[in-house]
Scaffold this motif. Structure first.
Motif: not given
Length: 429
Positions: A357-359, A383, A394, A413
């Protein structure tokens, strides 16, 4: 939904291929199929399509019933097509069930005609003021069926439309065009197999089964495991030829050894007809994952004791178990090929999955595993993920995150340059 005009036209053109001299007589029918509208609807004028069922018993006699609407004429069972009729053949079967009480399961196709009409007759119909129908024409498509059983079924007449029944020898059939075609076709009333299937085994107790597409109302045994094979066509010279053609269409790279007839089994078609099937037995010992499958979903080996876990017809299950009992596994055979036989080449095998998961700022979400959780490892962050015997998803990754103790240790994060993990990273994107 009634039969569509394109399918009917294919049927008519195939019929004209066998009877080219009738093209002029059927010109009006072909024109009706080219016009907008439903050529099978009773309200379509000046003519519409009807269907009849020509039933032949073991003595070669043809069932005739006395229709009240025709003033007592002795004719084959038949009538108008209804919106629920999937095909013209299905309409003929429905009519014989309604008018004579003979169900589709008591009937089977003939080797000579298969599912093709034997005759298409054009005849005039008088006006019927009581029904509000003017004079018009019927294009009657006639299909031939044999009785599937030794004894003829009881004929239960529909009193509103039918007043009597009689089995007539073929030379006494009342329709001239039908009589001529019956006598030319050499139809003796004795059922023969019209389908061929392959009972494929590896000699070591396993059987190859085919998972069919899930198309209810379109194909036999929809969404179930079955034997490979299919129906005979007019071009097939023999049932073994039928089988080889079907295999070449479905699995072109499959090559069987020691192919020979094994048994004749009864199946049920999508229209409810009884279908005699010639089952051939053959041996093959390859890896089905390496075969190009052009029809259906997959091919798999199964042992007899695994069959009760499958969606499989009882008849096919019994057939396999009978063959297995008659042919014990040959333990002297070499081991079956492994699932992968690509030699020493390195093959990547997925044994787990992690959720990345990357913002928008390029930060990656990392979670600290609870020290008491399985695979806690070092006190760093990771992760969510893990290993599974089923294909990952998912939802599975999210479930793994919950299972790995994230509820007690909030995820954080982290950027590639400020990772809180105490484990060195091989690389950052």
């Amino acid at each position: 939904m009634p039969p569509i005009s394109t399918a009917i036209r294919r049927t008519v053109e195939a019929y004209l291929g066998r009877h080219p001299g009738e093209r002029d007589a059927l010109a009006e029918l072909l024109a009706a199929l080219d016009r907008p509208g439903d050529a099978t609807a009773r309200t379509t004028l000046p003519g519409h399509i009807t269907c009849s069922a020509v039933i032949i018993d073991r003595q070669g006699r043809v069932l005739h019933i006395r229709h009240r609407a025709t003033g007592g004429l002795m004719l084959a069972p038949g009538g108008h097509i209804e919106p629920r009729d999937r095909t013209l053949l299905a309409a003929a079967l429905r009519e014989v069930t309604e008018e004579a009480g003979i169900p589709p399961g008591a009937l089977c196709l003939t080797r000579q005609l298969l599912g093709s009409p034997i005759d298409i007759d054009v005849h005039d119909i008088d006006a019927s003021p009581s029904k509000g129908e003017p004079a018009h024409r019927h294009y009657d498509v006639r299909y031939v069926f044999y009785l599937s059983g030794e004894e003829p079924p009881e004929v239960a007449l529909q009193d509103e439309e039918v007043s009597g029944a009689q089995w007539l020898p073929q030379p006494e059939v009342t329709s001239p065009t039908l009589r001529a075609k019956l006598l030319a076709a050499d139809l003796d009333g004795l059922p023969e197999p019209v389908n061929a299937s392959a009972l494929i085994h590896d000699g070591a107790g396993r059987y190859l089964l085919h998972l069919r597409d899930h198309k209810p109302g379109v194909i036999w045994e929809s969404g179930a495991f079955s034997l490979l094979g299919g129906g005979r066509t007019h071009d097939d010279q023999s049932l073994e030829g039928t089988l080889l053609r079907e295999l070449s269409e479905e699995v072109p790279d499959l090559r069987l050894e020691d192919v020979k007839p094994y048994a004749v089994e009864a199946a049920t078609s999508i229209d409810g007809l009884s279908v005699p099937v010639q089952v051939f037995v053959g041996r093959w010992r390859g890896n089905p994952d390496r075969l190009a499958l052009h029809e259906g979903v997959l091919l798999r080996w199964f042992a007899p004791d695994e069959l009760d876990r499958l969606r499989l017809s009882p008849a096919t299950r019994d057939l396999i178990c009978r063959h297995a009992a008659e042919n014990p596994p040959d333990n002297t055979l070499a081991a079956a090929p492994p699932v992968w036989d690509g030699g020493s080449r390195v093959v990547l095998n997925g044994v787990g999955v992690h959720l990345h998961l990357e913002d928008s700022a390029g930060r990656v979400l990392l979670g600290l595993r609870h020290p008491d959780s399985k695979y806690a490892g070092t006190p760093g962050t990771t992760s969510p993920g893990g290993a599974s015997r089923s294909p990952p998803s998912r939802a599975w990754s999210a479930r793994r995150g919950r299972k790995q103790g994230w509820s007690s240790t909030p995820p954080t994060w982290s950027s590639c340059t400020s990772s809180t993990s105490s484990t060195p990273r091989a690389a950052c994107p």
